[in-house]
Design an enzyme around this catalytic site. Structure first.
Site, PDB file in Angstrom:
ATOM      1  N   LYS A 142      22.548  56.115  25.376  1.00 24.75           N
ATOM      2  CA  LYS A 142      22.564  57.199  24.365  1.00 24.75           C
ATOM      3  C   LYS A 142      22.936  57.201  22.528  1.00 24.75           C
ATOM      4  CE  LYS A 142      25.968  60.867  21.709  1.00 24.75           C
ATOM      5  NZ  LYS A 142      25.949  60.554  20.566  1.00 24.75           N
ATOM      6  N   GLY A 201      33.449  52.572  21.070  1.00 25.20           N
ATOM      7  CA  GLY A 201      34.246  54.083  19.786  1.00 25.20           C
ATOM      8  C   GLY A 201      35.510  54.070  20.058  1.00 25.20           C
ATOM      9  N   SER A 202      35.578  55.726  20.014  1.00 22.55           N
ATOM     10  CA  SER A 202      37.227  56.029  19.089  1.00 22.55           C
ATOM     11  C   SER A 202      37.760  56.095  20.635  1.00 22.55           C
ATOM     12  CB  SER A 202      36.494  57.071  18.464  1.00 22.55           C
ATOM     13  OG  SER A 202      37.061  58.214  19.563  1.00 22.55           O
ATOM     14  N   GLY A 246      37.315  59.462  21.442  1.00 23.15           N
ATOM     15  CA  GLY A 246      35.672  60.021  22.459  1.00 23.15           C
ATOM     16  C   GLY A 246      36.164  59.112  24.310  1.00 23.15           C
ATOM     17  N   GLY A 247      36.359  57.538  23.758  1.00 27.95           N
ATOM     18  CA  GLY A 247      36.397  56.909  25.283  1.00 27.95           C
ATOM     19  C   GLY A 247      37.335  57.257  26.333  1.00 27.95           C
ATOM     20  N   GLU A 273      35.427  49.726  25.256  1.00 24.26           N
ATOM     21  CA  GLU A 273      36.313  49.327  24.252  1.00 24.26           C
ATOM     22  C   GLU A 273      36.557  50.209  23.111  1.00 24.26           C
ATOM     23  OE1 GLU A 273      35.949  47.761  21.024  1.00 24.26           O
ATOM     24  OE2 GLU A 273      34.189  46.438  21.098  1.00 24.26           O
ATOM     25  N   CYS A 292      36.639  45.819  15.274  1.00 24.59           N
ATOM     26  CA  CYS A 292      36.984  46.553  16.048  1.00 24.59           C
ATOM     27  C   CYS A 292      38.534  45.376  16.174  1.00 24.59           C
ATOM     28  CB  CYS A 292      36.974  46.413  17.791  1.00 24.59           C
ATOM     29  SG  CYS A 292      35.510  45.223  18.380  1.00 24.59           S
ATOM     30  N   GLU A 337      45.540  51.708  15.537  1.00 23.54           N
ATOM     31  CA  GLU A 337      44.681  51.678  14.892  1.00 23.54           C
ATOM     32  C   GLU A 337      44.113  53.221  14.117  1.00 23.54           C
ATOM     33  OE1 GLU A 337      40.314  49.651  15.912  1.00 23.54           O
ATOM     34  OE2 GLU A 337      40.740  51.798  16.105  1.00 23.54           O
TER      35      GLU A 337
HETATM   36  P1  NAP Z   1      33.281  57.984  18.347  1.00 22.70           P
HETATM   37  O1  NAP Z   1      33.689  59.431  17.908  1.00 22.70           O
HETATM   38  O2  NAP Z   1      34.021  57.551  20.105  1.00 22.70           O
HETATM   39  O3  NAP Z   1      31.861  58.383  19.496  1.00 22.70           O
HETATM   40  C1  NAP Z   1      31.328  57.066  19.998  1.00 22.70           C
HETATM   41  C2  NAP Z   1      30.088  58.062  20.696  1.00 22.70           C
HETATM   42  O4  NAP Z   1      31.123  58.926  21.370  1.00 22.70           O
HETATM   43  C3  NAP Z   1      28.974  58.626  19.856  1.00 22.70           C
HETATM   44  O5  NAP Z   1      28.198  58.678  20.936  1.00 22.70           O
HETATM   45  C4  NAP Z   1      29.743  60.092  20.453  1.00 22.70           C
HETATM   46  O6  NAP Z   1      28.841  61.467  20.261  1.00 22.70           O
HETATM   47  C5  NAP Z   1      29.808  59.854  21.904  1.00 22.70           C
HETATM   48  N1  NAP Z   1      31.136  60.806  21.802  1.00 22.70           N
HETATM   49  C6  NAP Z   1      32.741  61.071  21.051  1.00 22.70           C
HETATM   50  N2  NAP Z   1      33.495  61.820  22.446  1.00 22.70           N
HETATM   51  C7  NAP Z   1      32.878  62.142  22.663  1.00 22.70           C
HETATM   52  C8  NAP Z   1      32.829  62.594  24.135  1.00 22.70           C
HETATM   53  N3  NAP Z   1      34.432  63.801  24.066  1.00 22.70           N
HETATM   54  N4  NAP Z   1      31.881  64.130  24.823  1.00 22.70           N
HETATM   55  C9  NAP Z   1      31.063  63.363  24.740  1.00 22.70           C
HETATM   56  N5  NAP Z   1      30.172  62.375  23.964  1.00 22.70           N
HETATM   57  C10 NAP Z   1      31.355  61.813  22.987  1.00 22.70           C
HETATM   58  O7  NAP Z   1      33.006  56.695  18.180  1.00 22.70           O
HETATM   59  P2  NAP Z   1      32.071  56.426  16.592  1.00 22.70           P
HETATM   60  O8  NAP Z   1      31.733  57.810  16.101  1.00 22.70           O
HETATM   61  O9  NAP Z   1      31.721  55.072  16.917  1.00 22.70           O
HETATM   62  O10 NAP Z   1      33.516  56.141  15.368  1.00 22.70           O
HETATM   63  C11 NAP Z   1      34.117  57.090  15.122  1.00 22.70           C
HETATM   64  C12 NAP Z   1      36.003  56.482  15.202  1.00 22.70           C
HETATM   65  O11 NAP Z   1      35.972  55.677  16.620  1.00 22.70           O
HETATM   66  C13 NAP Z   1      36.346  55.463  14.041  1.00 22.70           C
HETATM   67  O12 NAP Z   1      36.709  56.244  13.454  1.00 22.70           O
HETATM   68  C14 NAP Z   1      37.109  54.421  14.369  1.00 22.70           C
HETATM   69  O13 NAP Z   1      37.956  55.065  14.249  1.00 22.70           O
HETATM   70  C15 NAP Z   1      36.528  54.194  16.230  1.00 22.70           C
HETATM   71  N6  NAP Z   1      35.637  53.022  16.226  1.00 22.70           N
HETATM   72  C16 NAP Z   1      36.546  52.043  16.682  1.00 22.70           C
HETATM   73  C17 NAP Z   1      35.822  50.771  17.222  1.00 22.70           C
HETATM   74  C18 NAP Z   1      35.529  49.821  17.994  1.00 22.70           C
HETATM   75  O14 NAP Z   1      35.359  48.976  17.912  1.00 22.70           O
HETATM   76  N7  NAP Z   1      37.219  49.493  17.967  1.00 22.70           N
HETATM   77  C19 NAP Z   1      34.158  51.405  17.385  1.00 22.70           C
HETATM   78  C20 NAP Z   1      33.469  51.721  16.273  1.00 22.70           C
HETATM   79  C21 NAP Z   1      34.158  53.690  15.977  1.00 22.70           C
HETATM   80  P3  NAP Z   1      28.898  62.089  19.321  1.00 22.70           P
HETATM   81  O15 NAP Z   1      28.093  61.516  17.544  1.00 22.70           O
HETATM   82  O16 NAP Z   1      27.686  62.705  19.572  1.00 22.70           O
HETATM   83  O17 NAP Z   1      30.120  62.818  19.031  1.00 22.70           O
END
Ligand code: NAP
Length: 506
Positions: A182, A239-240, A243-244, A263, A300, A389
């Site tokens: 995705k 990711g977050s 979301g995770g 992660e 991260c 975080e």
């Molecule tokens: P994210 O919002 O968790 O999104 C990651 C992926 O998951 C995207 O493809 C997103 O799709 C999908 N997704 C998230 N929530 C979903 C849900 N409820 N249902 C279906 N799909 C979902 O993370 P991000 O866009 O990478 O970054 C946002 C925040 O994540 C950052 O501000 C940071 O806090 C954190 N982050 C942490 C790390 C780490 O390694 N710790 C790395 C990157 C980001 P869509 O984009 O289409 O919503």
């Protein structure tokens, strides 16, 4: 910009488009139109992956190793386009994109060597004991087998090494699992070029095109459809936490629950022990500041929290960190949303009881500069939200009164990717007391270094207890990460003709 993406999904080797479209939001340069993903497109990709699974699972290790090597070559062949669109989409500098490409191709080649070696199969054989009393023992052989099609959610902060052909995809393909990626909305064009490289590698080797698909995002429904598709057997996610956790819960609620390897993030506490800070407070403060600010803090493994015993040495450490961070110019974050989340997180920390602001940032839009705060252990221990975080270059110093309070603060942390000890020889006793706490908390414990910069190798662990990851038995970096996409199968008394080739020589 000389490179223009085609804007299609890649499903079973074909460029496919749906009805909806979205525009990319690059940090610099032109925005492009992409076909948006949909549950129907996800279903097509999962069907292709499912149809390809049996054949791919039956390939030899050498065939899969050749695929990984060829994908690396095809990515290198597209290096100029990847750097161009990757820099524009993410705002990251050219050297970072080039370095990350090297890491990505190196990772693919490392997995090729790893499966050629074959130890990952963990083959075991208990030969038959027909004369054993009171019961004979059958012939029993075991080895690891691929689990089935894998869903991969690329990370926003690593457009190459943790995305389309990143660690999750490399590990899954090495294991013999087809992959449906995705795409991340922060870098759809970069994902597309890398996806094209994988499609080209499969075609070159005349392998089933269903082994790889890339469906771009566009709505939450895409990710939801992917993790709930019954043909998907495991998920790799970076990711977050929010979301995770949402996707993890969907996986757990499926009629057939599947493992979700998320992660999710970490504050990566750094314990600055007394002898170390007495002998090199300025170096430690400056080094911490540099590590915090690297890549606008979008790692991260960013060491967001430093714990130090209060006193003049702590003052010197804090002064050096403040000065180091003050020198850091504002830079663009990966997305507007991340910059917003960074500022919201900084406000939350600033408003915490007893929190003192040492350095604030007045940036707007996508631009971000460091923040630095400090708090006493007493206030920290009463405010759980301070341990969440804040993704970006935000540092928080916790001043503790003595070694016992340092231990108490250590015990208060939730699961982490890393925990760091800054120590000299004279700190060994305190370090020994802290170690069991850090081992229990983190996937990687390090001394006298900074946790940013995750080596891709055999011994690496990039994971940790929740909320650092959703599965503390796993790593998402290094060769051990292949285990996420394998499961042990025992073959009892099977004739040689039916055994997998890897088991016949035992
Ligand atoms: P994210 O919002 O968790 O999104 C990651 C992926 O998951 C995207 O493809 C997103 O799709 C999908 N997704 C998230 N929530 C979903 C849900 N409820 N249902 C279906 N799909 C979902 O993370 P991000 O866009 O990478 O970054 C946002 C925040 O994540 C950052 O501000 C940071 O806090 C954190 N982050 C942490 C790390 C780490 O390694 N710790 C790395 C990157 C980001 P869509 O984009 O289409 O919503």
């Amino acid at each position: 910009m000389t490179f223009t993406p085609h804007g299609h999904h890649l499903i079973g080797g074909k460029q496919v488009s749906g009805e909806e479209r979205f525009r990319s939001a690059p940090a610099t340069g032109d925005a492009f139109e992409f076909s948006a993903g949909s549950p129907d497109l996800v279903a097509q990709a999962c069907a292709a992956a499912d149809a390809a699974f049996a054949g791919f699972a039956a390939t030899s290790r050498e065939e899969r190793a050749r695929l990984l090597d060829t994908i690396a070559d095809e990515i290198d062949a597209r290096g100029a386009e990847i750097t161009e669109i990757g820099c524009a989409e993410t705002g990251l500098p050219e050297a970072r994109l080039q370095g990350e490409r090297g890491r990505t191709t190196g990772q693919l080649r490392l997995f090729a060597a790893h499966i050629r070696d074959g130890d990952y199969l963990d083959r075991r054989h208990d030969p038959a004991l027909p004369e054993r009393q009171p019961m004979p023992r059958p012939d029993l052989r075991m080895m690891q087998r691929p689990v089935g099609p894998i869903a991969v959610f690329g990370a926003s902060n690593f457009p190459l090494a943790f995305s389309t052909a990143g660690g999750d995809t490399a590990a899954a393909l090495a294991a013999g699992c087809p992959v449906v990626v995705k795409g991340h909305g922060a870098h759809p064009g970069t994902g597309e070029v890398v996806g094209d490289a994988i499609v080209a590698a499969l075609a070159k080797l005349d392998m089933d095109a269903g082994i790889f698909s890339l469906v771009q995002g566009g709505s939450r429904a895409v990710g939801e459809a992917l993790v709930t598709d019954p043909r998907i057997k495991a998920v790799g996610f970076t990711g977050s936490l929010g979301g995770g956790r949402a996707l993890y819960d969907l996986c757990a609620r499926r009629p057939e629950p599947i493992p979700f390897f998320g992660e999710l993030g970490s504050v990566n506490p750094m314990f600055v022990l007394p002898k170390a800070v007495a002998s090199r407070a300025a170096d430690l403060g400056a080094g911490w500041a540099a590590s915090l600010a690297m890549g606008v803090g979008q790692f991260c493994t960013n060491p967001g929290i430093a714990i130090v015993i209060d006193g003049p040495d702590a003052d010197a450490f804090v002064a050096a960190a403040t000065e180091g961070l003050r020198q850091v110019a504002a830079q663009p974050m990966l997305t507007d949303g991340m910059a917003d989340a960074y500022r919201t997180g900084a406000r939350r920390v600033a408003e915490g009881a007893g929190v003192k602001s040492l350095l604030t940032s007045a940036c707007e839009g996508r631009s971000a500069a460091p923040y630095l705060f400090e708090v006493t252990a007493g206030d920290w221990l009463h405010n759980e939200t301070l341990s969440e975080e804040v993704f970006g270059s935000l540092g928080l110093v916790i001043r503790v009164s003595d070694a016992a309070e340092m231990l108490q603060v250590a015990q208060s942390f939730k699961g982490q990717l890393t925990a760091t000890l800054q120590m000299d020889d004279g700190d060994i006793e305190l370090a020994r007391d802290l170690l069991p706490v850090l081992e229990r908390m983190a996937g990687r414990v390090l001394a006298n270094g900074f946790p940013t910069g995750v080596e891709v190798c055999d011994a690496m662990v990039h994971g940790g207890p929740y909320p650092a990851s959703t599965n503390f038995g796993a790593t998402s970096v290094g060769t051990l990460s292949i285990r996420r996409f394998l499961r042990p199968v025992c073959y009892q008394n099977l004739p040689e003709a039916l055994l997998p080739a890897d088991l016949t020589s035992l």
